[in-house]
Design a protein around this motif. Structure first.
Motif, PDB file in Angstrom:
ATOM      1  N   ARG A  22       0.833  -1.214   0.000  1.00 26.79           N
ATOM      2  CA  ARG A  22       0.000   0.000   0.000  1.00 26.79           C
ATOM      3  C   ARG A  22       0.858   1.250   0.000  1.00 26.79           C
ATOM      4  N   GLY A  23       2.074   1.151   0.499  1.00 26.75           N
ATOM      5  CA  GLY A  23       2.968   2.298   0.532  1.00 26.75           C
ATOM      6  C   GLY A  23       3.015   2.954   1.898  1.00 26.75           C
ATOM      7  N   ILE A  24       4.132   3.598   2.162  1.00 22.86           N
ATOM      8  CA  ILE A  24       4.348   4.310   3.417  1.00 22.86           C
ATOM      9  C   ILE A  24       4.665   5.757   3.059  1.00 22.86           C
ATOM     10  N   LYS A  25       3.848   6.671   3.529  1.00 20.82           N
ATOM     11  CA  LYS A  25       4.124   8.095   3.326  1.00 20.82           C
ATOM     12  C   LYS A  25       5.307   8.471   4.205  1.00 20.82           C
ATOM     13  N   VAL A  26       6.256   9.219   3.629  1.00 27.37           N
ATOM     14  CA  VAL A  26       7.466   9.589   4.355  1.00 27.37           C
ATOM     15  C   VAL A  26       7.636  11.102   4.311  1.00 27.37           C
ATOM     16  N   SER A  27       7.884  11.677   5.469  1.00 24.82           N
ATOM     17  CA  SER A  27       8.292  13.067   5.597  1.00 24.82           C
ATOM     18  C   SER A  27       9.312  13.061   6.727  1.00 24.82           C
ATOM     19  N   LYS A  28      10.597  13.004   6.360  1.00 28.99           N
ATOM     20  CA  LYS A  28      11.633  12.700   7.351  1.00 28.99           C
ATOM     21  C   LYS A  28      12.881  13.526   7.100  1.00 28.99           C
ATOM     22  N   LEU A  29      13.502  13.958   8.201  1.00 35.41           N
ATOM     23  CA  LEU A  29      14.798  14.639   8.165  1.00 35.41           C
ATOM     24  C   LEU A  29      15.884  13.600   8.384  1.00 35.41           C
ATOM     25  N   PHE A  30      16.871  13.606   7.493  1.00 35.69           N
ATOM     26  CA  PHE A  30      18.037  12.738   7.614  1.00 35.69           C
ATOM     27  C   PHE A  30      19.247  13.639   7.805  1.00 35.69           C
ATOM     28  N   SER A  31      20.127  13.289   8.736  1.00 45.93           N
ATOM     29  CA  SER A  31      21.326  14.116   8.905  1.00 45.93           C
ATOM     30  C   SER A  31      22.511  13.241   9.302  1.00 45.93           C
ATOM     31  N   LYS A  32      23.674  13.650   8.764  1.00 46.62           N
ATOM     32  CA  LYS A  32      24.917  12.937   9.058  1.00 46.62           C
ATOM     33  C   LYS A  32      26.070  13.748   8.472  1.00 46.62           C
ATOM     34  N   ASP A  33      27.107  13.950   9.262  1.00 51.23           N
ATOM     35  CA  ASP A  33      28.340  14.604   8.805  1.00 51.23           C
ATOM     36  C   ASP A  33      28.082  15.922   8.070  1.00 51.23           C
ATOM     37  N   GLY A  34      27.256  16.782   8.642  1.00 49.53           N
ATOM     38  CA  GLY A  34      26.998  18.089   8.043  1.00 49.53           C
ATOM     39  C   GLY A  34      25.947  18.089   6.946  1.00 49.53           C
ATOM     40  N   LEU A  35      25.470  16.931   6.565  1.00 47.44           N
ATOM     41  CA  LEU A  35      24.428  16.820   5.549  1.00 47.44           C
ATOM     42  C   LEU A  35      23.072  16.832   6.242  1.00 47.44           C
ATOM     43  N   LYS A  36      22.159  17.654   5.741  1.00 45.15           N
ATOM     44  CA  LYS A  36      20.770  17.645   6.196  1.00 45.15           C
ATOM     45  C   LYS A  36      19.909  17.460   4.970  1.00 45.15           C
ATOM     46  N   ALA A  37      19.058  16.448   5.004  1.00 43.71           N
ATOM     47  CA  ALA A  37      18.194  16.165   3.867  1.00 43.71           C
ATOM     48  C   ALA A  37      16.797  15.845   4.377  1.00 43.71           C
ATOM     49  N   ILE A  38      15.821  16.502   3.793  1.00 42.92           N
ATOM     50  CA  ILE A  38      14.429  16.196   4.098  1.00 42.92           C
ATOM     51  C   ILE A  38      13.854  15.482   2.883  1.00 42.92           C
ATOM     52  N   PHE A  39      13.224  14.352   3.133  1.00 43.14           N
ATOM     53  CA  PHE A  39      12.587  13.605   2.047  1.00 43.14           C
ATOM     54  C   PHE A  39      11.086  13.602   2.282  1.00 43.14           C
ATOM     55  N   HIS A  40      10.337  14.023   1.262  1.00 44.20           N
ATOM     56  CA  HIS A  40       8.876  13.925   1.258  1.00 44.20           C
ATOM     57  C   HIS A  40       8.515  12.991   0.118  1.00 44.20           C
ATOM     58  N   GLY A  41       7.834  11.908   0.427  1.00 44.27           N
ATOM     59  CA  GLY A  41       7.463  10.996  -0.646  1.00 44.27           C
ATOM     60  C   GLY A  41       6.813   9.743  -0.127  1.00 44.27           C
ATOM     61  N   GLU A  42       7.078   8.657  -0.850  1.00 39.69           N
ATOM     62  CA  GLU A  42       6.454   7.384  -0.528  1.00 39.69           C
ATOM     63  C   GLU A  42       7.419   6.246  -0.829  1.00 39.69           C
ATOM     64  N   VAL A  43       7.343   5.221  -0.001  1.00 42.90           N
ATOM     65  CA  VAL A  43       8.115   4.001  -0.193  1.00 42.90           C
ATOM     66  C   VAL A  43       7.112   2.856  -0.225  1.00 42.90           C
ATOM     67  N   LYS A  44       7.172   2.031  -1.277  1.00 42.93           N
ATOM     68  CA  LYS A  44       6.258   0.889  -1.335  1.00 42.93           C
ATOM     69  C   LYS A  44       6.909  -0.284  -2.041  1.00 42.93           C
TER      70      LYS A  44
END
Length: 157
Positions: A22-44
């Motif tokens: 069915r899919g998983i809605k994702v709105s998540k902040l990822f960070s590591k070693d000075g990198l900040k990334a926000i992902f908005h989307g879906e994983v299925k």
């Protein structure tokens, strides 16, 4: 046990077979070693394949390749990626890649730390060489003065 929430998806090592179709809605902040990334989307999951569809908003402190000043690199990138088992890889020695092949990645094991995978995916959008601004003048090869700050003594001679 089906993974049906983003908390379960990013809670450590997971089995990709447990991602819901069915899919998983994702709105998540990822960070590591000075990198900040926000992902908005879906994983299925579709059979044995995993689809990742959405958009990354990425920021990283970087050093300009011309003037060596620190600056904040930022980008927005669309993502459409299909993860496939390594058994789907062709076994011939010569493979001609097509543009659509760039939207695929392969995995050996169904066990994966999805948080680390998403950080790795975000890192692919960070250029190896970047500039603080398109018209960066760099540094003087003689005295090392940052030419963006003004002219150096060397240029007057």
């Amino acid at each position: 046990m089906l993974i049906q929430s983003q908390e379960e998806l990013f809670g450590g090592v997971i089995n990709l077979k447990h991602i819901t179709e069915r899919g998983i809605k994702v709105s998540k902040l990822f960070s590591k070693d000075g990198l900040k990334a926000i992902f908005h989307g879906e994983v299925k999951r579709k059979d044995e394949e995993i689809e990742i569809v959405g958009k990354f908003f990425i920021e990283k402190e970087m050093e300009c390749a011309r003037c060596l000043d620190e600056f904040l690199f930022s980008t927005e990138e669309e993502v459409f990626l299909v993860l496939k088992p390594a058994s789907y890889l062709p076994h011939s020695e010569k493979i001609e890649l097509k543009m659509e092949d760039l939207d695929e990645d392969f995995f050996e094991s169904y066990e994966i730390d999805f948080y680390e995978y998403m950080i790795h995916l975000a890192e692919l959008f960070i250029p190896q060489v970047s500039f603080c601004k398109p018209d960066c003048k760099g540094i003087c090869k003689n005295c090392g003065e940052n030419l963006n700050s003004g002219n150096c003594v060397c240029q007057k001679q």
